[in-house]
Design an enzyme around this catalytic site. Structure first.
Site, PDB file in Angstrom:
ATOM      1  N   GLU A  91       0.814  -1.137   0.086  1.00 33.73           N
ATOM      2  CA  GLU A  91      -0.010  -0.072   0.189  1.00 33.73           C
ATOM      3  C   GLU A  91       0.726   1.303  -0.078  1.00 33.73           C
ATOM      4  OE1 GLU A  91      -2.539  -0.192   3.489  1.00 33.73           O
ATOM      5  OE2 GLU A  91      -2.880  -2.281   3.135  1.00 33.73           O
ATOM      6  N   CYS A 104       3.100   8.409   1.453  1.00 32.20           N
ATOM      7  CA  CYS A 104       3.743   7.392   2.581  1.00 32.20           C
ATOM      8  C   CYS A 104       3.745   6.008   1.882  1.00 32.20           C
ATOM      9  CB  CYS A 104       2.489   7.196   3.608  1.00 32.20           C
ATOM     10  SG  CYS A 104       2.794   5.741   4.922  1.00 32.20           S
ATOM     11  N   CYS A 111       5.610  -7.888   7.492  1.00 30.26           N
ATOM     12  CA  CYS A 111       6.760  -7.364   8.574  1.00 30.26           C
ATOM     13  C   CYS A 111       6.813  -8.397   9.345  1.00 30.26           C
ATOM     14  CB  CYS A 111       6.115  -6.064   9.181  1.00 30.26           C
ATOM     15  SG  CYS A 111       7.417  -5.297  10.245  1.00 30.26           S
ATOM     16  N   CYS A 115       4.376  -6.219  16.205  1.00 27.08           N
ATOM     17  CA  CYS A 115       3.855  -5.290  17.164  1.00 27.08           C
ATOM     18  C   CYS A 115       2.182  -5.529  17.374  1.00 27.08           C
ATOM     19  CB  CYS A 115       3.967  -3.691  16.613  1.00 27.08           C
ATOM     20  SG  CYS A 115       5.588  -3.212  16.604  1.00 27.08           S
ATOM     21  N   CYS A 118      -0.376  -3.540  15.235  1.00 29.54           N
ATOM     22  CA  CYS A 118      -0.548  -3.369  13.978  1.00 29.54           C
ATOM     23  C   CYS A 118      -0.734  -4.471  12.831  1.00 29.54           C
ATOM     24  CB  CYS A 118       1.069  -2.971  13.635  1.00 29.54           C
ATOM     25  SG  CYS A 118       1.675  -2.485  11.945  1.00 29.54           S
ATOM     26  N   CYS A 332      -1.911   1.839   7.971  1.00 31.47           N
ATOM     27  CA  CYS A 332      -1.205   0.877   7.172  1.00 31.47           C
ATOM     28  C   CYS A 332      -1.433  -0.614   7.415  1.00 31.47           C
ATOM     29  CB  CYS A 332       0.289   1.253   7.449  1.00 31.47           C
ATOM     30  SG  CYS A 332       0.965   0.752   8.991  1.00 31.47           S
TER      31      CYS A 332
HETATM   32  N1  SAH Z   1       7.930  -0.485  11.067  1.00 32.63           N
HETATM   33  C1  SAH Z   1       8.028   0.960  11.300  1.00 32.63           C
HETATM   34  C2  SAH Z   1       7.075   1.786  10.238  1.00 32.63           C
HETATM   35  C3  SAH Z   1       5.694   1.760  10.275  1.00 32.63           C
HETATM   36  S1  SAH Z   1       5.179   3.401  10.376  1.00 32.63           S
HETATM   37  C4  SAH Z   1       7.927   1.416  12.569  1.00 32.63           C
HETATM   38  O1  SAH Z   1       7.465   0.772  13.485  1.00 32.63           O
HETATM   39  O2  SAH Z   1       7.932   2.550  12.789  1.00 32.63           O
HETATM   40  C5  SAH Z   1       3.756   3.111  10.788  1.00 32.63           C
HETATM   41  C6  SAH Z   1       3.410   3.717  12.368  1.00 32.63           C
HETATM   42  O3  SAH Z   1       2.126   3.666  12.713  1.00 32.63           O
HETATM   43  C7  SAH Z   1       4.380   3.266  13.282  1.00 32.63           C
HETATM   44  O4  SAH Z   1       4.522   4.158  14.601  1.00 32.63           O
HETATM   45  C8  SAH Z   1       3.363   2.144  14.039  1.00 32.63           C
HETATM   46  O5  SAH Z   1       3.806   1.814  15.236  1.00 32.63           O
HETATM   47  C9  SAH Z   1       2.082   3.039  14.055  1.00 32.63           C
HETATM   48  N2  SAH Z   1       0.852   2.168  13.934  1.00 32.63           N
HETATM   49  C10 SAH Z   1       0.908   0.561  13.350  1.00 32.63           C
HETATM   50  N3  SAH Z   1      -0.509   0.299  13.663  1.00 32.63           N
HETATM   51  C11 SAH Z   1      -1.025   1.172  14.259  1.00 32.63           C
HETATM   52  C12 SAH Z   1      -2.655   1.176  14.697  1.00 32.63           C
HETATM   53  N4  SAH Z   1      -3.354   0.299  14.729  1.00 32.63           N
HETATM   54  N5  SAH Z   1      -2.767   2.446  15.226  1.00 32.63           N
HETATM   55  C13 SAH Z   1      -2.036   3.582  15.272  1.00 32.63           C
HETATM   56  N6  SAH Z   1      -0.824   3.529  14.974  1.00 32.63           N
HETATM   57  C14 SAH Z   1      -0.297   2.341  14.319  1.00 32.63           C
END
Ligand code: SAH
Length: 347
Positions: A91, A104, A111, A115, A118, A332
């Site tokens: 995406e 973005c 991944c 987390c 996510c 994302c």
């Molecule tokens: N892997 C990298 C890039 C992802 S950036 C990282 O971890 O930073 C995407 C951002 O959105 C990251 O800060 C991630 O932690 C956050 N994110 C992911 N899922 C989310 C969700 N459900 N709600 C809010 N933020 C989220």
């Protein structure tokens, strides 16, 4: 024989290969420019002799992602689900701001960081994206949307520092004077906190903005939601951030997803405030986007307000992320997950 992806090559590298093929040096610049002017095939490069276009076709793979899905939000945000040459999908999101337009982009198909909140990590990592596939997302988002891209954020699917070589090569490609030429100061890279790679990035001394997904100020909370914290704890991560700032002069931007009852208490706010006061860092609070597969919920508005108030008392520069594209699953990994659920296809 596996064909080289032509979009992964800098003009200097192309020139060296073309020289070996007996071609004049200016052809390399010409091809690089066509790529950055969003050509979708060698056939479109009409000022190249036909025989040369055919020879290039034989020697190189020319990637050209297809739009699988496109969603346009009422606020102008456009989200793409791209199909890659091997059937995988990723995406990108185009967002329009007063100070310029941002795309973005994703860095990996899936991944492996796991987390808890996510959507991108649910099926694990399928593969890395090549530097050319990273570039494609910028070029084709701009081409399809008609929106001139000024800024790039590596905040889509994947962990960019887990795909270090391709991501740094991509930075050279978009930065190159013969191409789309997006300055380092217009690029942000977000990481879950791979300390060793933050140090490696620091050594490159680029002027890009480093965003760090912190999401908790203490190890106990952070390792519940981010497995990476078992490898590099909060102290180690913040020390790497200090080193990064000291070396590059670029302040870190911390991301903090506000999750109800998990990381949004007074204790968390105070500890975060204490740890970040005097660093000049910026904290971006993101109300959690709910993911269907996860029981985690966004913080209650009152808790969000209290959190902001406490951080301000500590003198921390804090903002709440403005929600763009809320009506189109613009968080994302969500669009790709939807496709997987519907078709059983992973990637
Ligand atoms: N892997 C990298 C890039 C992802 S950036 C990282 O971890 O930073 C995407 C951002 O959105 C990251 O800060 C991630 O932690 C956050 N994110 C992911 N899922 C989310 C969700 N459900 N709600 C809010 N933020 C989220």
């Amino acid at each position: 024989m596996e064909r080289t992806e032509i979009k992964t090559l800098l003009p200097e590298e192309l020139a060296a290969e073309f020289k070996a093929m007996g071609l004049p040096a200016f052809r390399a610049k010409q091809v690089f420019r066509w790529i950055h002017r969003q050509a979708a095939s060698f056939a479109e490069m009409t000022d190249l002799p036909l025989a040369l276009r055919e020879a290039l076709e034989q020697k190189y793979r020319f990637t050209s992602p297809k739009v699988l899905r496109k969603q346009v939000s009422s606020d102008g945000t456009v989200k793409y689900l791209w199909e890659l040459w091997d059937g995988n999908s990723v995406e990108s999101v185009v967002m329009r701001y007063a100070h310029g337009n941002t795309v973005c982009i994703s860095s990996q198909v899936g991944c492996r960081q796991g987390c808890a909140f996510c959507a991108s990590t649910i099926g694990g990592k399928i593969r890395d994206l090549s530097s050319g596939e990273l570039l494609d997302q910028v070029l084709f988002s701009q081409k399809d949307s008609g929106v001139k891209i000024n800024n790039i954020v590596l905040m889509g699917i994947g962990e960019p520092l887990d795909n270090f070589e391709n991501v740094t090569k991509f930075l050279q490609l978009v930065n190159h004077q013969d191409g789309i030429q997006i300055g380092m100061r217009h690029i942000s890279l977000s990481t879950c906190g791979i300390v060793e790679k933050i140090d490696k990035l620091r050594e490159l001394d680029l002027q890009l903005t480093l965003s760090v997904s912190l999401h908790a100020p203490d190890d106990e909370t952070r390792q519940k939601i981010m497995p990476i914290n078992r490898r590099y704890n909060v102290d180690e991560l913040l020390a790497a951030c200090d080193r990064y700032f000291a070396a590059t002069g670029r302040r870190i931007s911390f991301e903090y997803a506000m999750i109800d009852g998990v990381n949004d208490t007074q204790m968390h706010a105070e500890l975060l405030g204490r740890r970040l006061a005097h660093t000049g860092s910026h904290v971006n609070l993101i109300p959690l986007n709910e993911v269907e597969e996860s029981p985690l919920k966004p913080s209650k508005p009152d808790n969000l307000k209290r959190f902001v108030g406490i951080l301000k008392e500590y003198g921390v520069n804090v903002t709440i992320r403005r929600k763009l594209g809320g009506d189109i699953d613009a968080s994302c990994g969500q669009l790709r997950r939807k496709r997987e659920r519907q078709t059983g296809v992973t990637g």
